[in-house]
Design a protein around this motif. Structure first.
Motif, PDB file in Angstrom:
ATOM      1  N   ARG B 615     100.403 113.332  70.032  1.00  5.60           N
ATOM      2  CA  ARG B 615      99.032 113.749  70.307  1.00  5.60           C
ATOM      3  C   ARG B 615      98.606 114.799  69.292  1.00  5.60           C
ATOM      4  O   ARG B 615      99.408 115.254  68.476  1.00  5.60           O
ATOM      5  N   THR B 616      97.354 115.170  69.347  1.00  7.95           N
ATOM      6  CA  THR B 616      96.860 116.221  68.467  1.00  7.95           C
ATOM      7  C   THR B 616      96.943 117.560  69.196  1.00  7.95           C
ATOM      8  O   THR B 616      97.310 117.616  70.366  1.00  7.95           O
ATOM      9  N   SER B 625      99.659 126.496  69.691  1.00  9.70           N
ATOM     10  CA  SER B 625      99.221 127.360  68.592  1.00  9.70           C
ATOM     11  C   SER B 625     100.283 127.431  67.498  1.00  9.70           C
ATOM     12  O   SER B 625      99.984 127.719  66.351  1.00  9.70           O
ATOM     13  N   THR B 626     101.541 127.148  67.874  1.00  4.05           N
ATOM     14  CA  THR B 626     102.586 127.140  66.847  1.00  4.05           C
ATOM     15  C   THR B 626     103.130 125.729  66.602  1.00  4.05           C
ATOM     16  O   THR B 626     104.114 125.551  65.893  1.00  4.05           O
ATOM     17  N   ALA B 627     102.505 124.725  67.187  1.00  5.86           N
ATOM     18  CA  ALA B 627     103.043 123.364  67.066  1.00  5.86           C
ATOM     19  C   ALA B 627     102.733 122.774  65.692  1.00  5.86           C
ATOM     20  O   ALA B 627     101.900 123.281  64.950  1.00  5.86           O
ATOM     21  N   PHE B 628     103.443 121.700  65.353  1.00  8.19           N
ATOM     22  CA  PHE B 628     103.212 121.013  64.083  1.00  8.19           C
ATOM     23  C   PHE B 628     102.923 119.539  64.311  1.00  8.19           C
ATOM     24  O   PHE B 628     103.373 118.940  65.286  1.00  8.19           O
ATOM     25  N   ILE B 629     102.178 118.966  63.391  1.00 16.87           N
ATOM     26  CA  ILE B 629     102.002 117.518  63.351  1.00 16.87           C
ATOM     27  C   ILE B 629     102.408 117.069  61.959  1.00 16.87           C
ATOM     28  O   ILE B 629     102.117 117.765  60.977  1.00 16.87           O
ATOM     29  N   LEU B 630     103.126 115.951  61.858  1.00 15.00           N
ATOM     30  CA  LEU B 630     103.461 115.414  60.538  1.00 15.00           C
ATOM     31  C   LEU B 630     102.471 114.309  60.203  1.00 15.00           C
ATOM     32  O   LEU B 630     101.922 113.665  61.102  1.00 15.00           O
ATOM     33  N   ASN B 631     102.240 114.085  58.916  1.00 11.67           N
ATOM     34  CA  ASN B 631     101.538 112.837  58.614  1.00 11.67           C
ATOM     35  C   ASN B 631     102.582 111.753  58.383  1.00 11.67           C
ATOM     36  O   ASN B 631     103.787 112.039  58.339  1.00 11.67           O
ATOM     37  N   VAL B 675     102.499 112.430  65.118  1.00 14.62           N
ATOM     38  CA  VAL B 675     102.480 111.951  63.740  1.00 14.62           C
ATOM     39  C   VAL B 675     101.112 111.322  63.491  1.00 14.62           C
ATOM     40  O   VAL B 675     100.706 110.406  64.212  1.00 14.62           O
ATOM     41  N   ALA B 676     100.414 111.849  62.499  1.00 15.22           N
ATOM     42  CA  ALA B 676      99.084 111.316  62.195  1.00 15.22           C
ATOM     43  C   ALA B 676      99.198 110.260  61.108  1.00 15.22           C
ATOM     44  O   ALA B 676     100.082 110.315  60.253  1.00 15.22           O
ATOM     45  N   LYS B 677      98.308 109.282  61.200  1.00 17.64           N
ATOM     46  CA  LYS B 677      98.265 108.272  60.151  1.00 17.64           C
ATOM     47  C   LYS B 677      97.841 108.963  58.856  1.00 17.64           C
ATOM     48  O   LYS B 677      97.088 109.925  58.863  1.00 17.64           O
ATOM     49  N   ASP B 678      98.361 108.452  57.709  1.00 12.42           N
ATOM     50  CA  ASP B 678      98.019 109.060  56.420  1.00 12.42           C
ATOM     51  C   ASP B 678      96.516 109.095  56.202  1.00 12.42           C
ATOM     52  O   ASP B 678      95.827 108.096  56.392  1.00 12.42           O
ATOM     53  N   PHE B 679      96.013 110.243  55.843  1.00  8.22           N
ATOM     54  CA  PHE B 679      94.617 110.331  55.425  1.00  8.22           C
ATOM     55  C   PHE B 679      94.558 111.053  54.085  1.00  8.22           C
ATOM     56  O   PHE B 679      95.489 111.760  53.700  1.00  8.22           O
ATOM     57  N   HIS B 680      93.466 110.853  53.372  1.00 10.51           N
ATOM     58  CA  HIS B 680      93.385 111.429  52.029  1.00 10.51           C
ATOM     59  C   HIS B 680      92.993 112.896  52.118  1.00 10.51           C
ATOM     60  O   HIS B 680      91.832 113.224  52.194  1.00 10.51           O
ATOM     61  N   HIS B 681      93.999 113.752  52.122  1.00 10.05           N
ATOM     62  CA  HIS B 681      93.709 115.176  52.265  1.00 10.05           C
ATOM     63  C   HIS B 681      93.235 115.783  50.958  1.00 10.05           C
ATOM     64  O   HIS B 681      92.720 116.871  50.926  1.00 10.05           O
ATOM     65  N   HIS B 694      99.504 122.260  60.309  1.00 11.52           N
ATOM     66  CA  HIS B 694      99.532 123.437  61.174  1.00 11.52           C
ATOM     67  C   HIS B 694      98.236 123.531  61.958  1.00 11.52           C
ATOM     68  O   HIS B 694      97.252 122.901  61.616  1.00 11.52           O
ATOM     69  N   ASN B 695      98.279 124.418  62.923  1.00  8.60           N
ATOM     70  CA  ASN B 695      97.086 124.681  63.707  1.00  8.60           C
ATOM     71  C   ASN B 695      96.553 126.058  63.335  1.00  8.60           C
ATOM     72  O   ASN B 695      97.019 127.073  63.814  1.00  8.60           O
ATOM     73  N   VAL B 696      95.582 126.097  62.397  1.00  5.99           N
ATOM     74  CA  VAL B 696      94.990 127.372  61.985  1.00  5.99           C
ATOM     75  C   VAL B 696      93.484 127.231  61.997  1.00  5.99           C
ATOM     76  O   VAL B 696      92.914 126.541  61.156  1.00  5.99           O
ATOM     77  N   ASN B 697      92.830 127.830  62.984  1.00  7.11           N
ATOM     78  CA  ASN B 697      91.377 127.648  63.058  1.00  7.11           C
ATOM     79  C   ASN B 697      90.644 128.829  62.442  1.00  7.11           C
ATOM     80  O   ASN B 697      90.138 129.685  63.118  1.00  7.11           O
ATOM     81  N   SER B 698      90.645 128.889  61.119  1.00 10.66           N
ATOM     82  CA  SER B 698      89.921 129.984  60.481  1.00 10.66           C
ATOM     83  C   SER B 698      89.165 129.483  59.259  1.00 10.66           C
ATOM     84  O   SER B 698      89.333 128.358  58.816  1.00 10.66           O
ATOM     85  N   GLN B 699      88.358 130.347  58.722  1.00 14.12           N
ATOM     86  CA  GLN B 699      87.659 130.168  57.454  1.00 14.12           C
ATOM     87  C   GLN B 699      86.512 129.162  57.456  1.00 14.12           C
ATOM     88  O   GLN B 699      85.396 129.514  57.172  1.00 14.12           O
ATOM     89  N   TYR B 700      86.792 127.888  57.729  1.00  7.56           N
ATOM     90  CA  TYR B 700      85.712 126.911  57.679  1.00  7.56           C
ATOM     91  C   TYR B 700      85.254 126.526  59.077  1.00  7.56           C
ATOM     92  O   TYR B 700      86.062 126.203  59.944  1.00  7.56           O
ATOM     93  N   LEU B 701      83.965 126.548  59.255  1.00  7.80           N
ATOM     94  CA  LEU B 701      83.382 126.052  60.489  1.00  7.80           C
ATOM     95  C   LEU B 701      82.786 124.700  60.165  1.00  7.80           C
ATOM     96  O   LEU B 701      82.054 124.559  59.192  1.00  7.80           O
TER      97      LEU B 701
END
Lengths: 110, 875
Positions: B615-616, B625-631, B675-681, B694-701
């Motif tokens: 899941r996301t 808040s400290t969890a990870f997701i892999l692509n 695990v997220a499907k590959d996207f063009h980051h 990572h889960n970091v909700n800062s800087q860009y809204l």
């Protein structure tokens, strides 16, 4: 024929060559022309005329001793030949004939 | 004794034959000395010179009669040339327009190349300056200083901190601006050569509270130029505090052709006072731009090797490899484009190369046209050449005549190309977003090179017809014999050559076009449409206000979802260390390491990134808040590196190492939740990297809006901006545009390749059109006889066309492998690319055949349908 004809400058220079004998070379001729005839002729023209006269066999030339004021280069002395003298003389005779005519026909200008 | 002028004597000795030289030069020298005495040195010299010229005139006797004549001959050539131009209007138009367009293209490309190669060439010590870099354009904060300290070959060092963006600047009158800022060592202005208008080069940055600003910022902030001593308060130079700075210098605006762009500079020293930054002495930490100036004789390669020694000495004795690259400052702009990340401006050396090649090709095609048409016309001019030769023209004179003709044509073409340039440069500048006019700076060399271009063109275009036409034997030409033989062969080779280039270009254009289309239509793995991206000041501000901001924005009608994210697709990912469960060591970030990608809670959902498993991030689950997701790529890499235990990654732990605490230390530890499907980051030019998300909700809204309500939403958000007191100016971008911007330059470049390809093909067609008309004209009697004897019109058209088609066939055979090789190379630039399948080559070949048939057929059909009586009755 053209070859025997003497142009005015040719005649003058031939005459000068004769009058400077035996020390006639281009710069001397040039000076002489200025002095005696009050006529300025550039060096290159004198050379051309001298060469032409030589090819007509009216003058012959020879190299003299080298002198320091010419950077060690020898002078080429020109000498009038009998043919040259003859053609000058012929020219003078023809002129004289014409002169005589002129003097007899228009004596008042004398 | 004076020596006459040397040069004149030398000339004299050349001119006069040996036997006469001694006498004449001697006489002249005597004269010269006399003149000096009577007339003075200067006049004597002048007279000597004049005399020398007299001899030249006299003794270059062979020339004498020519030289009196040459001016009127030249007039005659020009007259004949103009008559010829007017008589063969179609021919002239084809030739001149082809050459004119060609020259214009070449000049535009030349300007582009000139701009691209002019970067960073203005620094006084530029030849000895190098930037230290490895995978990125920046490294740690100690390398340059350590080099200067330890190695005598290193004369000076200088560091910049280029990451201070969008800082809040308050003037004394409380005006507020948000601007970028550069932090640089105090020797910045003496190290580089950015000229100061006011202030002292040496001392302008020695005081910690001093700031140097550009001329345009001075007038923007204070409305004046000499603003030394004025005070401005800048927030965020050191953590989030606001500090007063005194203007200590005003510098000339940074020229466009500098890799480093800045308008404000503050001392680098300030970083050492910043309690939040304790990583200045860390070696494995890349963030600072390092420059060194070497002694002219020093070998940068030797110093590169020494980096390992220093690393072992100061940081890690165990270390056995490090990468260090001394990039010459003057090559930085063009050569550094494939760095993973950089603060510097970059061009692309490949682009410059490809454009140069295209320029040469276009010029070549135009010149070949010219030569082809001129020789094709030879049969008509042959009689003229014959008559001229009979009348006593030398070959040299004829060559001069034909050169004169090509000169006139080229000059007319040049005028045409200047007209084209005047019309096109502004439009192209706008399209290319490059100010082409700036390539005209220092107009002298430009004009000089334009002149050379012209001369070269004249030489190329004039040489073949001039040599060929002047070689005719008057007897054979005038007695009516056809001058065949070699000429048809050479012309055929030229046609084949031209078509080879054209076909390669068509195939190339096709591949470029489909590759561009492919990139545009590629499924990105996320949905970037209708997402507005806004920068929300410093990182903390958004995290603190996140819940308030989110609920407030969600209440606006037209807003679908609200996201906060440290990075948005298109940004570069961060390299840090990761220790995966079951593995004892973290991956070194300076190696080919894992990339961290920082997104907020609901970003993946809102952007519609599909999940392969798990899941996301969810705000309801506190451990997230400290969890990870892999692509997907990351997952595969984990299996490959850390064993089959990672086949099911959910619930496995990852430790995250950074230097944020001042040393290598674990920053956080969390479990993998999906695990997220590959996207063009990032841009499609690069492959998808294995990511740890990572889960970091800062800087860009980010706000996903309903497209029809975009503008209303934006005005509302702007109002809220003031209410929230956001420490950044209100600017927004659309995610799809922002993402596309990362390969916009590439896209534009490809568009230009396409345009120039089409122009080149067009010019080649013009040439073929002209050529076919002459061939048809030449064979008009043959066609007449064939028709009288019963040949059908189709047969004649076929006969005329087949000659060209054979040449095109040969060209196809040559062009295919060339195009294949070149396009394979080109496609290697792309991580995601089309296959180079056979049909590009077939389509390219068919297109070439069709173009050839179309251009040739007009004349063949006209020749075939003409009345044979007309062509035959004259002889």
């Amino acid at each position: 024929m053209k070859g025997d004809h003497l142009g005015e400058l040719e005649e003058l220079i031939l005459l000068t060559v004769g009058s400077l004998h035996p020390h006639a070379y281009a710069p001397a001729i040039k000076d002489e022309l200025v002095e005696k005839m009050n006529r300025k002729v550039v060096l290159s023209s004198i050379h051309t005329v001298l060469n032409r006269l030589e090819s007509k066999h009216f003058v012959k030339s020879d190299f003299g001793e080298s002198t320091p004021e010419r950077g060690g280069k020898r002078k080429r002395y020109f000498e009038i030949t009998p043919e040259g003298f003859k053609s000058l003389q012929e020219l003078k005779l023809k002129r004289d004939a014409l002169w005589n005519n002129l003097l007899t026909l228009v004596p008042s200008y004398k | 004794m004076y020596q006459p002028p040397r040069l004149a004597s030398k000339i004299l000795s050349r001119v006069i034959s040996k036997e006469l030289y001694e006498e004449i030069s001697g006489d002249m020298e005597e004269e010269y000395n006399k003149d000096i005495q009577s007339k003075g040195r200067v006049r004597a010299q002048v007279l000597y010179l004049i005399e020398v010229f007299r001899y030249i005139q006299m003794y270059k006797g062979g020339r004498k009669y020519q030289s009196t004549n040459s001016l009127s001959m030249l007039q005659n050539y020009i007259k004949v040339a103009f008559r010829n131009l007017l008589k063969h209007k179609a021919y002239s138009i084809i030739n001149i327009s082809g050459l004119g367009v060609g020259l214009a293209c070449v000049f535009i490309i030349f300007l582009f190349i000139r701009i691209e190669t002019s970067y960073d060439k203005f620094h006084e010590n530029g030849k000895d300056i190098y930037r230290l870099q490895h995978r990125y354009g920046f490294i740690n904060a100690v390398a340059a200083t350590a080099y200067e300290r330890d190695y005598s070959e290193v004369k000076k060092s200088m560091r910049v901190h280029p990451w201070k963006k969008d800082l809040r600047i308050t003037l004394e009158n409380e005006d507020v601006y948000f601007e970028d800022l550069l932090m640089a060592d105090s020797n910045f202005f003496s190290f580089f050569s950015f000229p100061l208008i006011h202030g002292d080069v040496k001392t302008s940055l020695t005081n910690k509270n001093s700031v140097a600003i550009s001329r345009s910022f001075a007038s923007k902030f204070f409305g004046a130029e000499d603003v030394i001593g004025e005070v401005l308060r800048i927030e965020g130079v050191m953590a989030a505090t606001e500090l007063p700075f005194k203007v200590s210098a005003v510098f000339e605006d940074v020229p466009y052709n500098s890799h480093l762009q800045f308008d404000m500079v503050v001392p680098f020293e300030l970083l050492y006072d910043d309690p939040a930054i304790n990583i200045l002495d860390l070696w494995p930490n890349d963030w600072i731009g390092n420059y060194v100036q070497l002694e002219p004789a020093a070998d940068p390669e030797v110093l590169e090797e020494e980096y390992l020694t220093m690393w072992q000495k100061y940081w890690d004795p165990e270390r056995d490899t490090v990468i260090m690259d001394f990039m010459p400052l003057e090559d930085l702009y063009l050569e550094g484009y494939d760095l993973r990340s950089d603060y510097a401006r970059h061009g692309n050396a490949n682009q410059v190369l490809i454009f140069s090649a295209i320029a040469v090709i276009i010029l070549l095609i135009a010149c070949i046209n010219f030569m082809n048409l001129a020789t094709a016309r030879a049969s008509k001019r042959a009689k003229e050449v014959g008559v001229r030769k009979v009348m006593g023209a030398f070959r040299k004179q004829l060559i001069i005549q034909f050169f004169a003709e090509s000169t006139i044509m080229t000059i007319i073409a040049l005028v045409l190309s200047i007209l084209i340039l005047i019309i096109c440069i502004p439009a192209i500048s706008q399209m290319a977003e490059i100010d082409l006019m700036s390539g005209l700076q220092n107009i002298g060399p430009v004009l000089l090179s334009a002149f050379f271009l012209l001369v070269i063109t004249i030489l190329i275009t004039g040489s073949y017809p001039a040599l060929f036409l002047s070689s005719f034997q008057p007897v054979s030409v005038l007695s009516g014999k056809e001058t065949k033989g070699g000429k048809g062969f050479v012309r055929r080779i030229l046609v084949v050559f031209q078509f080879t280039i054209s076909i390669s270009l068509i195939i190339g254009a096709l591949v470029v076009y489909y590759q561009m289309l492919f990139v545009k239509q590629k499924d990105l793995g996320f949905e970037p449409e209708n997402v507005v991206v806004m920068r929300f000041g410093n990182a903390m501000a958004l995290q603190q206000k996140w819940h308030r901001v989110k609920s407030r924005l969600e209440s606006i009608p037209g807003v679908n979802s609200v996201m906060a994210s440290r990075q948005v697709p298109g940004d570069n990912a961060f390299y840090w260390g990761y220790k995966f469960e079951g593995f004892t060591d973290y991956e070194d970030p300076t190696g080919d390491a894992w990339l961290g990608y920082y997104v907020g809670y609901n970003t993946l959902d809102a952007l519609n990134v599909e999940m392969v498993m798990g899941r996301t991030f969810s705000e309801e689950i506190s451990t997230d808040s400290t969890a990870f997701i892999l692509n997907e790529s990351g997952w595969k890499r984990a299996i490959q590196l850390y064993g089959e235990g990672w086949e099911n990654p959910i619930g496995k732990t990852i430790e995250y190492y950074t230097t944020h605490s001042g040393d290598w230390a674990m920053d956080k530890k969390g479990v993998v939740i999906g695990v997220a499907k590959d996207f063009h980051h990032h841009s499609l030019q690069r492959p998808i990297d294995p990511l740890v998300i990572h889960n970091v909700n800062s800087q860009y809204l980010m706000v996903k809006v309903q497209p029809e309500k975009t503008s209303e939403v934006l005005t509302q958000v702007q109002n809220l901006w003031q209410e929230w007191n956001v420490p950044a100016a209100f600017n927004y971008e659309f995610l799809d545009e922002k993402f596309n911007a990362s390969y916009k330059a590439e896209d534009r470049f490809n568009q230009f390749i396409l345009i120039f390809c089409f122009l080149a093909i067009g010019i080649a067609c013009l040439g073929l059109y002209g050529l076919s008309s002459f061939v048809a004209e030449q064979r008009v009697k043959e066609i007449g006889i064939r028709k009288v004897l019963g040949a059908s019109e189709q047969k004649i058209v076929g006969m005329l066309s087949s000659e060209f088609l054979k040449l095109v066939g040969v060209a196809i055979l040559i062009a295919t492998p060339i195009a294949f090789l070149l396009m394979t190379r080109w496609l290697e630039n792309f991580a995601f690319r089309i296959d180079l399948s056979w049909y590009y080559f077939v389509i390219g070949s068919i297109a070439a055949v069709i173009i050839a048939v179309l251009t040739v057929s007009y004349h063949s059909i006209r020749a075939a349908t003409s009345n044979p009586v007309k062509s035959l009755r004259t002889e």
